[in-house]
Scaffold this active site. Sequence first.
Site, PDB file in Angstrom:
ATOM      1  N   SER A   1       0.818  -1.304  -0.057  1.00  0.00           N
ATOM      2  CA  SER A   1      -0.033  -0.135  -0.008  1.00  0.00           C
ATOM      3  C   SER A   1       0.686   1.241  -0.121  1.00  0.00           C
ATOM      4  O   SER A   1       1.863   1.515  -0.760  1.00  0.00           O
ATOM      5  CB  SER A   1      -1.077   0.084   1.031  1.00  0.00           C
ATOM      6  OG  SER A   1      -2.029   0.942   1.118  1.00  0.00           O
TER       7      SER A   1
ATOM      8  N   ASP B   1      -5.778  -4.330  -2.085  1.00  0.00           N
ATOM      9  CA  ASP B   1      -4.774  -3.816  -1.211  1.00  0.00           C
ATOM     10  C   ASP B   1      -4.096  -5.079  -0.723  1.00  0.00           C
ATOM     11  O   ASP B   1      -4.891  -6.266  -0.395  1.00  0.00           O
ATOM     12  CB  ASP B   1      -5.504  -3.152  -0.094  1.00  0.00           C
ATOM     13  CG  ASP B   1      -4.457  -2.125   0.708  1.00  0.00           C
ATOM     14  OD1 ASP B   1      -3.458  -3.060   1.439  1.00  0.00           O
ATOM     15  OD2 ASP B   1      -4.360  -1.038   0.581  1.00  0.00           O
TER      16      ASP B   1
END
Length: 351
Positions: free
Chosen positions: A56, A207
Amino acid sequence: MDQPSTKRRKSVTSRPSVPIDLALQGGGSHGAFTWGVLDRLLDEDWLSIVGISGTSAGAMNAAVLADGLAAGGAQGAKQALSAFWEFVADAARLSPFQANAFDVALGNWSLTHSPAFVTMDTLSRLFSPYMLNPAGINPLRKVIGQVIDFERLKQAPVKVFITATNVRTGRGRVFRNAELSPDVLLASACLPTVFQAVEIEGESYWDGGYVGNPTLTPLVREVDSDDTILIPINPIERPGTPRTAAQILNRLNEVSFNAATLKELRMIALLRQVADPGNGEGARWARMRVHMVPNDVMTTLDYSSKMIADRKFLHMLRDEGRRSADAFLRDHAENIGHRSSIDLDTLLEGV
């Protein structure tokens, strides 16, 4: 513009070069804390960064750092990290997600009183990003393109590992230098309630924090370093029991995004106890040393602040990161290359 000093601080110690690798957690704009930590670590000539795993926001920092090192060494990396986060701040100037002036004056960086955030948070529970953002616009794509040379990054001497979650299988995929692209970084940072899944080679990704925040195994198995410095973003421990709905959701987010990393750390602790320290892969696990930069500021922030990209907020986090890294080096620089700075065996207690 408030920029970190370009002068390199004198190293806290004078010693031969020690190869290290970095494990960079994700957490939205809280990744600016990692910017500050990295900026301080780059002052230390004896720390030789040979591998980076990121997820991320940690993936963004990892790619920018590795590309900056390839372009201009430590100073090039410092400049690249600064440029990236300043571009993020520029892109957010017109963002509706702004803390109100009263909260900012009190040092309360939160969006809990922001009508735009409350509205978005409510809508995201009722409508998908395919309905709210049908064009699939992600402002980070432009920022990434302005800072990172992906052809150079693919050839960079620093090994980079970026984790994303395969939506179909629920398993993580680790992308390495030769596979890196803007889509890979955006996939690693793709919150499924905010952005459409990113398609790569016919597979959809979300993610990477759900499966590895960040993934540690490649650092042990593929990098010529015995020292891993973990830069946390999501607090592992938080005092007290959350009572409000917002506090409960915030703590659930922290627990879920730490779970995979804690599981890997427990695995490392266990393998260090049973691995053959003589030869082969077992020796790599037995030699593994882990260090963690302290992070006190995150326990004062809530989940909503991960959406704030105000320049003052990013600079505050950067400065906290530098301060934390300075404290880490002061207390543990001598451990690097010799022993772990955290007791991994305590992670096995109660398991």
